[in-house]
Design a protein around this motif. Structure first.
Motif, PDB file in Angstrom:
ATOM      1  N   THR A 185      41.705  -1.475 -19.300  1.00 42.38           N
ATOM      2  CA  THR A 185      42.867  -1.400 -19.920  1.00 42.38           C
ATOM      3  C   THR A 185      42.327  -0.817 -21.253  1.00 42.38           C
ATOM      4  O   THR A 185      42.443  -1.237 -22.377  1.00 42.38           O
ATOM      5  CB  THR A 185      43.897  -2.473 -20.447  1.00 42.38           C
ATOM      6  OG1 THR A 185      43.068  -3.613 -20.519  1.00 42.38           O
ATOM      7  CG2 THR A 185      44.345  -2.711 -19.200  1.00 42.38           C
ATOM      8  N   LYS A 186      42.162   0.588 -21.634  1.00 40.54           N
ATOM      9  CA  LYS A 186      41.665   1.368 -22.411  1.00 40.54           C
ATOM     10  C   LYS A 186      41.726   2.833 -22.096  1.00 40.54           C
ATOM     11  O   LYS A 186      41.462   2.976 -20.875  1.00 40.54           O
ATOM     12  CB  LYS A 186      40.467   1.079 -22.946  1.00 40.54           C
ATOM     13  CG  LYS A 186      39.324   1.133 -21.923  1.00 40.54           C
ATOM     14  CD  LYS A 186      37.914   0.763 -22.364  1.00 40.54           C
ATOM     15  CE  LYS A 186      36.954   0.734 -21.148  1.00 40.54           C
ATOM     16  NZ  LYS A 186      37.077   2.155 -20.419  1.00 40.54           N
ATOM     17  N   PRO A 187      41.884   3.901 -22.940  1.00 40.75           N
ATOM     18  CA  PRO A 187      41.831   5.199 -22.505  1.00 40.75           C
ATOM     19  C   PRO A 187      40.187   5.253 -22.016  1.00 40.75           C
ATOM     20  O   PRO A 187      39.230   4.593 -22.407  1.00 40.75           O
ATOM     21  CB  PRO A 187      41.814   5.768 -23.828  1.00 40.75           C
ATOM     22  CG  PRO A 187      42.713   4.942 -24.712  1.00 40.75           C
ATOM     23  CD  PRO A 187      42.442   3.625 -24.331  1.00 40.75           C
ATOM     24  N   PRO A 188      39.943   6.388 -21.164  1.00 34.79           N
ATOM     25  CA  PRO A 188      38.751   6.621 -20.703  1.00 34.79           C
ATOM     26  C   PRO A 188      37.606   6.788 -21.638  1.00 34.79           C
ATOM     27  O   PRO A 188      38.033   7.600 -22.608  1.00 34.79           O
ATOM     28  CB  PRO A 188      38.836   7.885 -19.877  1.00 34.79           C
ATOM     29  CG  PRO A 188      40.302   7.897 -19.663  1.00 34.79           C
ATOM     30  CD  PRO A 188      40.977   7.332 -20.670  1.00 34.79           C
ATOM     31  N   ARG A 189      36.500   6.112 -21.617  1.00 37.45           N
ATOM     32  CA  ARG A 189      35.502   6.271 -22.454  1.00 37.45           C
ATOM     33  C   ARG A 189      35.777   5.664 -23.985  1.00 37.45           C
ATOM     34  O   ARG A 189      34.976   6.139 -25.039  1.00 37.45           O
ATOM     35  CB  ARG A 189      34.802   7.776 -22.546  1.00 37.45           C
ATOM     36  CG  ARG A 189      34.385   8.309 -21.361  1.00 37.45           C
ATOM     37  CD  ARG A 189      33.646   9.498 -21.375  1.00 37.45           C
ATOM     38  NE  ARG A 189      33.616  10.159 -22.481  1.00 37.45           N
ATOM     39  CZ  ARG A 189      32.838  10.099 -23.478  1.00 37.45           C
ATOM     40  NH1 ARG A 189      31.833   9.062 -23.492  1.00 37.45           N
ATOM     41  NH2 ARG A 189      32.943  11.089 -24.605  1.00 37.45           N
ATOM     42  N   ALA A 190      36.966   5.044 -24.274  1.00 43.42           N
ATOM     43  CA  ALA A 190      37.144   4.651 -25.533  1.00 43.42           C
ATOM     44  C   ALA A 190      36.305   3.459 -26.322  1.00 43.42           C
ATOM     45  O   ALA A 190      36.244   3.503 -27.287  1.00 43.42           O
ATOM     46  CB  ALA A 190      38.535   4.194 -25.587  1.00 43.42           C
ATOM     47  N   LEU A 191      35.495   3.053 -25.274  1.00 47.72           N
ATOM     48  CA  LEU A 191      34.520   2.042 -25.754  1.00 47.72           C
ATOM     49  C   LEU A 191      33.095   2.762 -26.097  1.00 47.72           C
ATOM     50  O   LEU A 191      32.221   1.960 -26.440  1.00 47.72           O
ATOM     51  CB  LEU A 191      34.376   0.809 -24.982  1.00 47.72           C
ATOM     52  CG  LEU A 191      35.536  -0.380 -25.285  1.00 47.72           C
ATOM     53  CD1 LEU A 191      35.405  -1.234 -24.038  1.00 47.72           C
ATOM     54  CD2 LEU A 191      35.608  -0.799 -26.499  1.00 47.72           C
TER      55      LEU A 191
END
Lengths: 316, 316
Positions: free
Chosen positions: A17-23
Motif C-alpha cells: 500500500t504505497k505508490p510504485p517505488r515510493a519507498l
C-alpha cells in the motif's frame, strides 16, 4: 543471488500500500536482501559486525599524527565497550567482534618492500573468513589501524589509476604538509609495486586488516550472506577483489559515503551507491552499522506492510 | 535553544574517543538535540509521530490519478497497522497517532477560492497543536492527503517564487500530461491569491493537514521539543511559518530529501540540510521516521562513548 526470490520480493513491493517505488532505496534494499538470502521475505534476526585491526610499517613515513600504539588502545576501547562502533552496534542490533591481527608485528613499509609475505596474507585472509558467523543474515565490516588510510589510498591508486593525490585525504587528521607527504608516500609505494594486480596487491600494499576483510567478504559470498562495507578504508580493502573480478562484490552494499575524498571516486569506480552520506570519517564499521538500521527499516516495511488487496485501498 | 547545553554537548563530543568531527552529522545532531532539550546529555525515551490527513477541493482540477476516497482508506490502513509508517515507527521506536481532519469535508478548490475560512484554519492549527505529547523528546511529523503535493507546490511557489513548474512533481504518480496540468493549476492558484504572505497563506492555499502541521510545529517550539519534518509536502506545509519568521523552524530537522523534485529547491531556500536521501517519495512521515533511527544512533554515541581520558587512548 537467487533471481526468483528477488523477483518475488519485487512483485511483493509492487503490491504493498504505497505508490510504485515510493519507498525508493528501501525497496531496492529489500529486493537485494531477498536475492542474497534466497527468500522473498528476507529477515535480520542475526546481524554480525566484524572489525579487524592491524598495524602498518608505512607509519615510519610520517603519514599519521597518531602513534601506532593507538591501534591497540582503540582495540582495548572496543573490548571495553567505549567506542562509537559499540554504541552503533547496540543501536542497530549487531553482535560485534573485534579481531586484532598481530598488532605487535606491523607490516613492512610499502615504500620499501612488500607489506606481507604470501603466508602472512593467507593467514590474515583465513582469520577474516574464519570469523564469519555462518548463521548471520547480514555482515557489517569495519577496520581500525593507525596509518591505514594511506594503505587504502595505495590500493585504490594501484587498482584505479589517476593521481596519488586523488586518493589521499586527512584520515585521522593530518595537516596540509602531512597531506602532501601522504600523496608522495602513496605514489612511491604504488610505483615500487607497479604491475601487480588483483589479489596479489594484498601482499604488496595490503595490511592484515585489509586481507582479513577480503577473507570475510569471500566467506560471506560463499555462504550467501549479504555484506555492508563501511567507508573509504573498508571499501578500498576490497579493491583487489574487484580488480580480480567485480562480481566478487555483488553481495556487498556500501553503508555510507565517507567524508574522506577518495571514497566518492572509489564508489564511482566500483559502481556502488552508498546508503547514507552523513559526513562521517571514523572507520570502525561505524557508517555500515548506521546503515544496518536503514536496512532493518527496509525489511520491516517489506514484511509488515499490507497489500492493496489486504487493506482494501483503491489503486493498487 | 539552550546555548550552554549545546556548548557542553559540543565539548563532550570533542572529548570522545574519535578524531575531531569524525562522526560528522551524528555529532551535529547530538549537539542540536542538546540545545533543544536543554541538557548536555539529550535522550529519546519517548518519541512521538503524528500524521495528519486531509482532503483537497483542488482534486476537481484532475491533479491526481487516485480518487479522494483513498485518503480515508489509507487512514484506515494506518489504524490497522498496515502502512509503511506503522512499520517504520515500530522500527525506530516512535508512538504513532494519526489524525484525520474532516475528510468528508474537503477544502475549497484553491484555483477558485480560499481553501479555508479563518475559523477552519484555526481549528486545524489547534488540533495539530493539541495532538503534541508534552512529554515527547522528539516529534516526527507526516501527512497524507490525495492531491496535497499540488497544495505543497502552491505554498512553495507562493513563498519562494520561481516558476510553478519548478515546484511540481509526479506526486503519487501523474503522467506527463498530468504534470503539465498540475503546474498550470499551481500557477493559477498562486495568481488567484497573489499578495498574501505568511501564515495567511494557510487559509488561501492550505489544507487542513498543512495547518495542523504548523500547529504541531508551533506547539513543539513552545515546549522546546525538537521536530523531524518529513519530505516535500511536510516541509512545504511549514513554508507559511518560514515566511512569517524563519526562526520559527529553528527546532526542526528535515528527515530526508524526497525524490519529489521541488524538495531540493525548497530545502535550499529554507536553509535545511536533510539527514537522509533514500530516493523516497511516500509521505506519511516515512522519511522522518527512518531519520529518527539515525538520531537515536547519534545520541547512543554521544552518551555511551568513552572519553580519551576514560579509555586511556592517546591523542585526545
Amino acid at each position: 543471488a537467487d533471481v526468483a526470490a528477488a523477483q518475488a520480493a519485487s512483485a511483493r513491493q509492487d503490491s504493498l500500500t504505497k505508490p510504485p517505488r515510493a519507498l525508493g532505496r528501501l525497496e531496492e534494499l529489500a529486493i537485494f536482501m531477498a536475492g542474497w538470502q534466497g527468500t522473498p521475505r528476507p529477515v535480520i534476526d542475526r546481524a554480525q559486525a566484524l572489525v579487524f585491526a592491524g598495524n602498518h610499517g608505512v607509519c615510519a613515513q610520517g603519514v599519521n599524527p597518531f602513534p601506532q600504539e593507538v591501534t591497540a588502545q582503540m582495540v582495548a576501547n572496543f573490548d571495553a565497550g567505549g567506542a562509537a562502533i559499540n554504541q552503533l552496534c547496540r543501536a542497530s542490533g549487531a553482535d560485534l567482534s573485534v579481531i586484532a591481527l598481530d598488532l605487535d608485528r606491523p607490516t613492512a613499509d610499502i615504500t620499501e618492500a612488500p607489506a606481507m609475505s604470501a603466508d602472512e596474507v593467507l593467514d590474515a585472509i583465513r582469520r577474516g573468513a574464519g570469523a564469519v558467523d555462518a548463521d548471520a543474515q547480514v555482515l557489517v565490516l569495519g577496520e581500525m589501524g593507525i596509518g591505514n588510510s594511506t594503505i587504502a589510498a595505495a590500493l585504490a591508486h594501484a587498482v584505479f589509476g589517476g593521481a596519488a593525490a586523488d586518493w589521499v585525504g586527512r584520515g585521522t587528521g593530518v595537516d596540509d604538509e602531512g597531506l602532501t607527504r601522504k600523496a608522495d608516500v602513496v605514489a612511491r609505494a604504488v610505483e615500487r609495486h607497479a604491475g601487480i594486480r588483483g589479489a596479489a596487491l594484498l601482499a604488496a600494499l595490503g595490511g592484515r586488516e585489509q586481507a582479513a576483510i577480503c577473507g570475510a567478504v569471500l566467506q560471506a559470498r560463499a555462504l550467501s550472506i549479504p555484506v555492508i562495507l563501511d567507508g573509504f578504508i573498508c571499501t578500498a580493502a576490497t579493491a583487489p577483489l574487484f580488480d580480480a573480478d567485480p562480481r566478487l562484490l555483488d553481495h556487498c552494499l556500501v553503508g555510507h559515503a565517507s567524508r574522506e575524498p577518495g571514497h566518492t571516486r572509489l564508489l564511482h569506480e566500483m559502481g556502488k551507491a552508498p546508503i547514507l552520506a552523513l559526513d562521517m570519517a571514523l572507520g570502525e564499521g561505524s557508517g555500515a552499522a548506521v546503515a544496518l538500521g536503514v536496512l532493518r527499516a527496509a525489511l520491516e516495511c517489506h514484511n509488515g506492510m499490507a497489500t492493496f488487496a489486504e487493506a482494501g485501498v483503491a489503486g493498487g
